[in-house]
Design an enzyme around this catalytic site. Sequence first.
Site, PDB file in Angstrom:
ATOM      1  N   GLU A 133       0.843  -1.198   0.000  1.00 25.32           N
ATOM      2  CA  GLU A 133       0.000   0.000   0.000  1.00 25.32           C
ATOM      3  C   GLU A 133       0.876   1.244   0.000  1.00 25.32           C
ATOM      4  O   GLU A 133       1.931   1.274   0.628  1.00 25.32           O
ATOM      5  CB  GLU A 133      -0.899  -0.021   1.241  1.00 25.32           C
ATOM      6  CG  GLU A 133      -1.969   1.048   1.271  1.00 25.32           C
ATOM      7  CD  GLU A 133      -2.947   0.801   2.420  1.00 25.32           C
ATOM      8  OE1 GLU A 133      -3.365  -0.366   2.615  1.00 25.32           O
ATOM      9  OE2 GLU A 133      -3.275   1.766   3.127  1.00 25.32           O
ATOM     10  N   ASP A 139       0.145   5.351   0.640  1.00 22.07           N
ATOM     11  CA  ASP A 139      -0.943   6.159   1.188  1.00 22.07           C
ATOM     12  C   ASP A 139      -0.722   7.659   1.153  1.00 22.07           C
ATOM     13  O   ASP A 139       0.332   8.147   1.563  1.00 22.07           O
ATOM     14  CB  ASP A 139      -1.145   5.837   2.680  1.00 22.07           C
ATOM     15  CG  ASP A 139      -1.720   4.464   2.919  1.00 22.07           C
ATOM     16  OD1 ASP A 139      -2.214   3.850   1.974  1.00 22.07           O
ATOM     17  OD2 ASP A 139      -1.676   4.015   4.083  1.00 22.07           O
ATOM     18  N   GLU A 154      -3.222  10.348   3.155  1.00 19.31           N
ATOM     19  CA  GLU A 154      -4.412  10.534   3.979  1.00 19.31           C
ATOM     20  C   GLU A 154      -4.452  11.988   4.432  1.00 19.31           C
ATOM     21  O   GLU A 154      -3.446  12.530   4.894  1.00 19.31           O
ATOM     22  CB  GLU A 154      -4.408   9.606   5.204  1.00 19.31           C
ATOM     23  CG  GLU A 154      -4.533   8.133   4.846  1.00 19.31           C
ATOM     24  CD  GLU A 154      -4.679   7.253   6.078  1.00 19.31           C
ATOM     25  OE1 GLU A 154      -4.395   7.730   7.202  1.00 19.31           O
ATOM     26  OE2 GLU A 154      -5.066   6.084   5.924  1.00 19.31           O
TER      27      GLU A 154
END
Length: 274
Positions: free
Chosen positions: A99, A101, A103
Amino acid sequence: MGLSRTFLILSLVFTSCMVTYGGNFFQEFDLTWGGNRAKIFNGGQLLSLSLDKVSGSGFQSKKQHLFGRIDMQIKLVAGNSAGTVTTYYLSSQGPTHDEIDFEFLGNVTGEPYILHTNIYAQGKGNKEQQFYLWFDPTKNFHTYSIIWKPQHIIFLVDNTPIRVYKNAESIGVPFPKNQPMKLYSSLWNADDWATRGGLVKTDWAKAPFTAYYRNYMAQSFSPAQFNDQKWQNQELDADGRRRLRWVQKNFMIYNYCTDFKRFPQGFPPECRKF
């Protein structure tokens, strides 16, 4: 600060011989949860996610990628966004997933968003860096990009690099290299932790909270590029490195590689090497 030159060089380095997807959200994405809180309109040129007290919402790409460049323009939840989290990330599936990311942690009106970045390899993350932004991400659309190559991952905001994470497999650190990933995004309530560690709760009187997306582009790297060692190792030019240092000096607010309390026995090996 040479942004146009940086953009030109990054474009030349990273876009030659690519297969490019993008444009229409109807063609590229599935709305996966949240019912009518996720919407595609303007003929497929604009997408919105909303959050209310009942549910958030999300979408994912139809295609998956093994290395490439992903760009998306996002306008984040305006006003009092405390407790909300808008995510934008690449991920594979399963307990040993990879993953990459972005955010965006909301905040009370007038206070800055926190941009949280992380990388997972074989199911393990804990590689966080956090930043404030040098603009208000709720006033206009801004471009958030991921460049994913076998030797490194670069996070960019409006074509300004904010983080480079290098492959450290040579010292035993897993790197996301073998699992194709789809692009995901969601808007959800995380007031148990997102704003000041959960001290500030979501003000549901301000709901629904809405984020907007446009100008998605995904560029997959070609097999020929992976045989080019110079291309493989190419990261940033001098201006890009200077911009990276500027961001990290002025806007970075957390780096796991400097968190002595978290790692009293010593930092992770990739921190010592890089």
